[in-house]
Motif scaffolding. Structure first.
Motif, PDB file in Angstrom:
ATOM      1  N   MET A   1      -5.920   2.153  -1.565  1.00 19.77           N
ATOM      2  CA  MET A   1      -6.830   2.220  -0.418  1.00 19.77           C
ATOM      3  C   MET A   1      -6.192   1.453   0.733  1.00 19.77           C
ATOM      4  SD  MET A   1     -10.861   1.185  -0.167  1.00 19.77           S
ATOM      5  CE  MET A   1     -11.386   2.511  -1.216  1.00 19.77           C
ATOM      6  N   ALA A   2      -5.805   2.154   1.801  1.00 18.58           N
ATOM      7  CA  ALA A   2      -5.074   1.553   2.919  1.00 18.58           C
ATOM      8  C   ALA A   2      -6.039   0.953   3.933  1.00 18.58           C
ATOM      9  CB  ALA A   2      -4.180   2.608   3.563  1.00 18.58           C
ATOM     10  N   ASP A   3      -6.558  -0.213   3.635  1.00 16.66           N
ATOM     11  CA  ASP A   3      -7.428  -0.946   4.547  1.00 16.66           C
ATOM     12  C   ASP A   3      -6.961  -2.396   4.513  1.00 16.66           C
ATOM     13  OD1 ASP A   3     -10.425  -0.971   5.904  1.00 16.66           O
ATOM     14  OD2 ASP A   3      -9.976  -2.820   4.824  1.00 16.66           O
ATOM     15  N   SER A   4      -6.807  -3.009   5.677  1.00 13.33           N
ATOM     16  CA  SER A   4      -6.209  -4.343   5.718  1.00 13.33           C
ATOM     17  C   SER A   4      -7.050  -5.375   4.973  1.00 13.33           C
ATOM     18  CB  SER A   4      -6.005  -4.781   7.168  1.00 13.33           C
ATOM     19  OG  SER A   4      -7.248  -4.794   7.866  1.00 13.33           O
ATOM     20  N   LEU A   5      -8.375  -5.305   5.104  1.00  9.95           N
ATOM     21  CA  LEU A   5      -9.245  -6.250   4.397  1.00  9.95           C
ATOM     22  C   LEU A   5      -9.121  -6.048   2.892  1.00  9.95           C
ATOM     23  CD1 LEU A   5     -11.471  -8.373   4.175  1.00  9.95           C
ATOM     24  CD2 LEU A   5     -13.160  -6.561   4.605  1.00  9.95           C
ATOM     25  N   PHE A   6      -9.166  -4.803   2.464  1.00 17.73           N
ATOM     26  CA  PHE A   6      -9.038  -4.494   1.031  1.00 17.73           C
ATOM     27  C   PHE A   6      -7.701  -4.998   0.492  1.00 17.73           C
ATOM     28  CE2 PHE A   6      -7.949  -1.812  -2.583  1.00 17.73           C
ATOM     29  CZ  PHE A   6      -9.135  -1.787  -3.310  1.00 17.73           C
ATOM     30  N   SER A   7      -6.631  -4.754   1.241  1.00 23.99           N
ATOM     31  CA  SER A   7      -5.300  -5.180   0.800  1.00 23.99           C
ATOM     32  C   SER A   7      -5.221  -6.695   0.672  1.00 23.99           C
ATOM     33  CB  SER A   7      -4.235  -4.689   1.790  1.00 23.99           C
ATOM     34  OG  SER A   7      -4.210  -3.279   1.820  1.00 23.99           O
ATOM     35  N   ARG A   8      -5.846  -7.418   1.600  1.00 22.73           N
ATOM     36  CA  ARG A   8      -5.839  -8.876   1.537  1.00 22.73           C
ATOM     37  C   ARG A   8      -6.579  -9.371   0.295  1.00 22.73           C
ATOM     38  NH1 ARG A   8      -7.059  -8.601   7.020  1.00 22.73           N
ATOM     39  NH2 ARG A   8      -9.185  -9.366   6.708  1.00 22.73           N
ATOM     40  N   ILE A   9      -7.674  -8.712  -0.050  1.00 26.16           N
ATOM     41  CA  ILE A   9      -8.454  -9.115  -1.226  1.00 26.16           C
ATOM     42  C   ILE A   9      -7.665  -8.856  -2.505  1.00 26.16           C
ATOM     43  CG2 ILE A   9     -10.500  -8.477  -2.592  1.00 26.16           C
ATOM     44  CD1 ILE A   9     -11.977  -8.246   0.144  1.00 26.16           C
ATOM     45  N   VAL A  10      -6.967  -7.726  -2.580  1.00 28.67           N
ATOM     46  CA  VAL A  10      -6.136  -7.433  -3.754  1.00 28.67           C
ATOM     47  C   VAL A  10      -5.024  -8.470  -3.890  1.00 28.67           C
ATOM     48  CG1 VAL A  10      -4.540  -5.777  -4.805  1.00 28.67           C
ATOM     49  CG2 VAL A  10      -6.664  -4.967  -3.750  1.00 28.67           C
ATOM     50  N   CYS A  17      -5.325 -14.837 -10.152  1.00 26.18           N
ATOM     51  CA  CYS A  17      -5.281 -14.603 -11.604  1.00 26.18           C
ATOM     52  C   CYS A  17      -3.868 -14.367 -12.129  1.00 26.18           C
ATOM     53  CB  CYS A  17      -6.223 -13.472 -12.014  1.00 26.18           C
ATOM     54  SG  CYS A  17      -5.888 -11.874 -11.292  1.00 26.18           S
ATOM     55  N   GLU A  18      -2.862 -14.533 -11.230  1.00 24.38           N
ATOM     56  CA  GLU A  18      -1.453 -14.454 -11.617  1.00 24.38           C
ATOM     57  C   GLU A  18      -1.120 -13.120 -12.285  1.00 24.38           C
ATOM     58  OE1 GLU A  18      -0.665 -17.975 -13.899  1.00 24.38           O
ATOM     59  OE2 GLU A  18      -0.872 -19.297 -12.164  1.00 24.38           O
ATOM     60  N   LEU A  19      -1.621 -12.050 -11.685  1.00 24.72           N
ATOM     61  CA  LEU A  19      -1.322 -10.690 -12.125  1.00 24.72           C
ATOM     62  C   LEU A  19      -0.972  -9.859 -10.892  1.00 24.72           C
ATOM     63  CD1 LEU A  19      -4.342 -10.037 -14.547  1.00 24.72           C
ATOM     64  CD2 LEU A  19      -1.959 -10.380 -15.243  1.00 24.72           C
ATOM     65  N   ASP A  20      -0.057  -8.903 -11.037  1.00 26.44           N
ATOM     66  CA  ASP A  20       0.263  -7.993  -9.943  1.00 26.44           C
ATOM     67  C   ASP A  20      -0.738  -6.837  -9.985  1.00 26.44           C
ATOM     68  OD1 ASP A  20       1.254  -6.233  -8.094  1.00 26.44           O
ATOM     69  OD2 ASP A  20       3.354  -6.460  -8.707  1.00 26.44           O
ATOM     70  N   LEU A  21      -1.906  -7.044  -9.353  1.00 25.27           N
ATOM     71  CA  LEU A  21      -2.988  -6.066  -9.481  1.00 25.27           C
ATOM     72  C   LEU A  21      -2.645  -4.741  -8.813  1.00 25.27           C
ATOM     73  CD1 LEU A  21      -6.119  -8.355  -9.031  1.00 25.27           C
ATOM     74  CD2 LEU A  21      -5.258  -7.297 -11.121  1.00 25.27           C
ATOM     75  N   LEU A  22      -1.871  -4.774  -7.753  1.00 25.01           N
ATOM     76  CA  LEU A  22      -1.479  -3.514  -7.108  1.00 25.01           C
ATOM     77  C   LEU A  22      -0.648  -2.671  -8.066  1.00 25.01           C
ATOM     78  CD1 LEU A  22      -1.723  -1.915  -4.502  1.00 25.01           C
ATOM     79  CD2 LEU A  22       0.407  -2.989  -3.722  1.00 25.01           C
ATOM     80  N   LYS A  23       0.273  -3.298  -8.759  1.00 28.17           N
ATOM     81  CA  LYS A  23       1.090  -2.584  -9.744  1.00 28.17           C
ATOM     82  C   LYS A  23       0.220  -2.093 -10.900  1.00 28.17           C
ATOM     83  CE  LYS A  23       5.182  -3.194 -12.676  1.00 28.17           C
ATOM     84  NZ  LYS A  23       6.223  -4.153 -13.130  1.00 28.17           N
ATOM     85  N   ILE A  24      -0.699  -2.946 -11.339  1.00 30.50           N
ATOM     86  CA  ILE A  24      -1.596  -2.571 -12.446  1.00 30.50           C
ATOM     87  C   ILE A  24      -2.448  -1.367 -12.055  1.00 30.50           C
ATOM     88  CG2 ILE A  24      -3.665  -3.335 -13.694  1.00 30.50           C
ATOM     89  CD1 ILE A  24      -2.295  -6.153 -13.759  1.00 30.50           C
ATOM     90  N   MET A  25      -2.945  -1.355 -10.816  1.00 29.26           N
ATOM     91  CA  MET A  25      -3.799  -0.252 -10.353  1.00 29.26           C
ATOM     92  C   MET A  25      -3.042   1.072 -10.298  1.00 29.26           C
ATOM     93  SD  MET A  25      -5.904  -2.179  -7.323  1.00 29.26           S
ATOM     94  CE  MET A  25      -6.869  -3.647  -7.674  1.00 29.26           C
ATOM     95  N   LYS A  26      -1.723   1.015 -10.100  1.00 29.09           N
ATOM     96  CA  LYS A  26      -0.927   2.252 -10.111  1.00 29.09           C
ATOM     97  C   LYS A  26      -0.847   2.843 -11.517  1.00 29.09           C
ATOM     98  CE  LYS A  26       1.902   1.000  -6.120  1.00 29.09           C
ATOM     99  NZ  LYS A  26       3.253   0.591  -5.642  1.00 29.09           N
ATOM    100  N   ASN A  27      -1.004   1.989 -12.532  1.00 26.51           N
ATOM    101  CA  ASN A  27      -1.135   2.419 -13.934  1.00 26.51           C
ATOM    102  C   ASN A  27       0.059   3.241 -14.416  1.00 26.51           C
ATOM    103  OD1 ASN A  27      -2.705   2.328 -16.300  1.00 26.51           O
ATOM    104  ND2 ASN A  27      -3.527   4.372 -15.945  1.00 26.51           N
ATOM    105  N   GLU A  28       1.248   2.879 -13.957  1.00 21.77           N
ATOM    106  CA  GLU A  28       2.439   3.652 -14.320  1.00 21.77           C
ATOM    107  C   GLU A  28       2.804   3.502 -15.794  1.00 21.77           C
ATOM    108  OE1 GLU A  28       5.266   2.231 -11.502  1.00 21.77           O
ATOM    109  OE2 GLU A  28       4.494   3.504  -9.867  1.00 21.77           O
ATOM    110  N   HIS A  29       2.371   2.409 -16.403  1.00 17.63           N
ATOM    111  CA  HIS A  29       2.686   2.171 -17.817  1.00 17.63           C
ATOM    112  C   HIS A  29       1.400   1.984 -18.625  1.00 17.63           C
ATOM    113  CE1 HIS A  29       6.885   1.826 -16.683  1.00 17.63           C
ATOM    114  NE2 HIS A  29       6.536   0.972 -15.736  1.00 17.63           N
TER     115      HIS A  29
END
Length: 295
Positions: A1-10, A17-29
């Motif tokens: 979701m390309a929204d600056s506020l949303f991106s800042r929250i992610v 929580c020391e997780l790469d949530l953007l990568k996790i959301m892509k669900n490539e693995h």
């Protein structure tokens, strides 16, 4: 979701929580198949969309909130009962505790459609008396419950339901464990200790508990959230409560899928159910609300 506020929250949640949530959301693995990853991701997405709504529709009337299990945490953060930073840390720990229980022993859930509820309760009691570990996990709507247990025990119970024609259909779910059953008593105990460290505040928007079907208050939050992990949820009853006492006529589901909207409509077919999962949904909802206000 390309929204600056949303991106800042992610980005913020990923750091906390020391997780790469953007990568996790892509669900490539297939990361989203793991409880430990999917829970922080879902709460972050739900809260991010909520913050966008508050920015773009500050007058949107919100009469109450409910969430199915994990969704309660997004609702409690949105209602300012706990800060986003503390909330996402708590969700990450909850997910870790639940993953440990899920990995300890194979268990799962099954949806039961159009259940004959009383007869199913009697069957499950009889199965338990015979040493079978199977339980009701979710009361989602008049047309669906979820049962969970050890895989072999659960399959035997589902077979018995079908033989006795106690449901229209049963469906094994692709989940990480038999959530909301005694299989998660270990996570429940760990959450008991973890919740003692959390600084809760009185919710500024009413949030109804899945566990008690009553409002969360500052003093009852730790006990209920601990218990919630290993006892049934009551989403259908929560919707009835909102309709009866808050006089709602519309629901807005935030997050992946439209399952909760379907449950809400099964509870009360007069409800107008709306849903936001992605940026297109979001933009359509905002346009619809603003067009309605302009008329």
């Amino acid at each position: 979701m390309a929204d600056s506020l949303f991106s800042r929250i992610v980005s913020w949640a990923s750091d906390v929580c020391e997780l790469d949530l953007l990568k996790i959301m892509k669900n490539e693995h297939n990361e989203l198949n793991k409880t430990v990853y999917v829970q922080p991701a879902i709460v972050t997405v739900s809260y991010g969309i909520y913050r966008m709504l508050k920015r773009d529709l500050p007058q949107l009337p919100i009469k109450g909130m409910i969430g199915l299990s994990l969704g309660e945490y997004a609702a409690l953060i949105a209602s300012n009962s706990l800060s986003f930073e503390e909330g996402i840390k708590l969700v990450a720990d909850r997910a870790r505790f639940m993953q440990q229980d899920a990995d300890r022993e194979i268990s799962t859930l099954a949806a039961v459609l159009d259940p004959q509820l009383q007869e199913i309760k009697e069957l499950i009691t009889a199965q338990q008396e015979n040493g079978q570990r199977v339980y009701i996990a979710n009361y989602n709507s008049p047309r669906q419950i979820v049962v969970g247990g050890a895989l072999t025990d659960l399959k035997a119970t589902l077979k018995k339901m079908e033989e006795d024609k106690l449901a229209k259909r049963t469906i094994l779910l692709k989940v990480n464990g038999a959530f909301h059953t005694p299989f998660f008593n270990g996570a429940r105990q760990q959450m008991h200790n973890r919740l003692q460290t959390v600084d809760f505040h009185e919710p500024q928007i009413e949030v109804i508990s899945n566990t008690t079907n009553s409002l969360f208050h500052c003093e009852n939050l730790p006990g209920i959230l601990e218990k919630q992990l290993a006892v049934p949820t009551h989403f259908g009853a929560n919707v009835k409560e909102l309709v009866k006492y808050a006089k709602i006529d519309t629901t807005l589901e935030i997050g992946p899928g439209k399952t909760l909207s379907r449950f809400a409509h099964q509870v009360d077919r007069h409800l107008n159910t709306q849903h936001i999962e992605n940026l297109v949904d979001y933009e359509n909802f905002i346009k619809e609300q603003k067009d309605g206000t302009d008329r």
